[in-house]
Write an enzyme that holds these catalytic residues in place. Sequence first.
Site, PDB file in Angstrom:
ATOM      1  N   SER A   1      37.261  24.294  39.896  1.00  0.00           N
ATOM      2  CA  SER A   1      35.642  24.921  39.362  1.00  0.00           C
ATOM      3  C   SER A   1      34.420  25.267  40.642  1.00  0.00           C
ATOM      4  O   SER A   1      34.748  25.880  42.352  1.00  0.00           O
ATOM      5  CB  SER A   1      35.333  23.080  39.469  1.00  0.00           C
ATOM      6  OG  SER A   1      34.052  22.902  39.728  1.00  0.00           O
TER       7      SER A   1
ATOM      8  N   TYR B   1      34.863  14.377  43.007  1.00  0.00           N
ATOM      9  CA  TYR B   1      34.600  15.641  43.003  1.00  0.00           C
ATOM     10  C   TYR B   1      34.742  17.156  43.961  1.00  0.00           C
ATOM     11  O   TYR B   1      36.046  18.143  43.517  1.00  0.00           O
ATOM     12  CB  TYR B   1      33.768  16.145  41.390  1.00  0.00           C
ATOM     13  CG  TYR B   1      34.301  17.150  40.546  1.00  0.00           C
ATOM     14  CD1 TYR B   1      35.468  16.469  39.887  1.00  0.00           C
ATOM     15  CD2 TYR B   1      34.060  18.061  40.415  1.00  0.00           C
ATOM     16  CE1 TYR B   1      35.564  17.700  38.854  1.00  0.00           C
ATOM     17  CE2 TYR B   1      34.090  19.230  39.464  1.00  0.00           C
ATOM     18  CZ  TYR B   1      34.580  18.643  38.537  1.00  0.00           C
ATOM     19  OH  TYR B   1      34.841  19.966  37.535  1.00  0.00           O
TER      20      TYR B   1
END
Length: 253
Positions: free
Chosen positions: A143, A156
């Site tokens: 990501s 995350y």
Amino acid sequence: MFDYKGLTALITGASSGMGAEYARELAAQGSNLVLVARRLDRLEELATELRSAFGVTVTCLDRDLSATGAGRSLAEELLAQGTEIDVLINNAGFGTNGSVAEQDPDAVVNELNVNVVTVTELTTGLLPGMLKRDRGVIINMASLAAFQARANHALYSATKAYVLSFTEALWGETIGTNVRVTAVCPGPIATEFFSVAGTTPPGKPMEVSVPIKAALAAIDARKPFVIVAKPGMRIASKLIRMLPARVALKLGK
């Protein structure tokens, strides 16, 4: 271009979003599929679609990848039954929202297991076979968050930083072979991710086909990772690593 015809691809998180689209793309290129997710009904529905449209073999496995040892167990199961995985797409993942102090301990373990442990276990379990056959592809979904720690998204960001670093190192270990490896670092994508995380995307999410095309192009070009975002965001993601932590964290809010 890498030829996927006749190969067998394992795709995690395949019941919707990116995983389902990866399945459609690889089936269209002639790959047989092993689809993994918790929602077996959705997997079977997708499998029926792909068998009918492309005549490929599709196996559906309902597995909870947040369970301890799930990745290792899955890899061992496939090896025991003689299923050779030529393409591994570690797509399953999720994020939580809120400060570290507010996180539910079980949710923390689940996020680490899905985003980090399962990715690692499947890779270490299936890579030796790829190297022995001197053929394979590993695509790990990271990501833009991998490049920047963000307050209230600590887990995350940290898990995706791990995926990126792990994949880059793996690329270095396999560059002299016919096993191809890349990490995909996209910005917001139009999937269920944000509703599950309980947050809203910053800006308009891209369609799922965009990062998938970028991933396959990165495999063809043998890139260790690819950033999939608008030009300004791509540049910012690389520059953010050079800033002092205090400044970077403020920008990430």
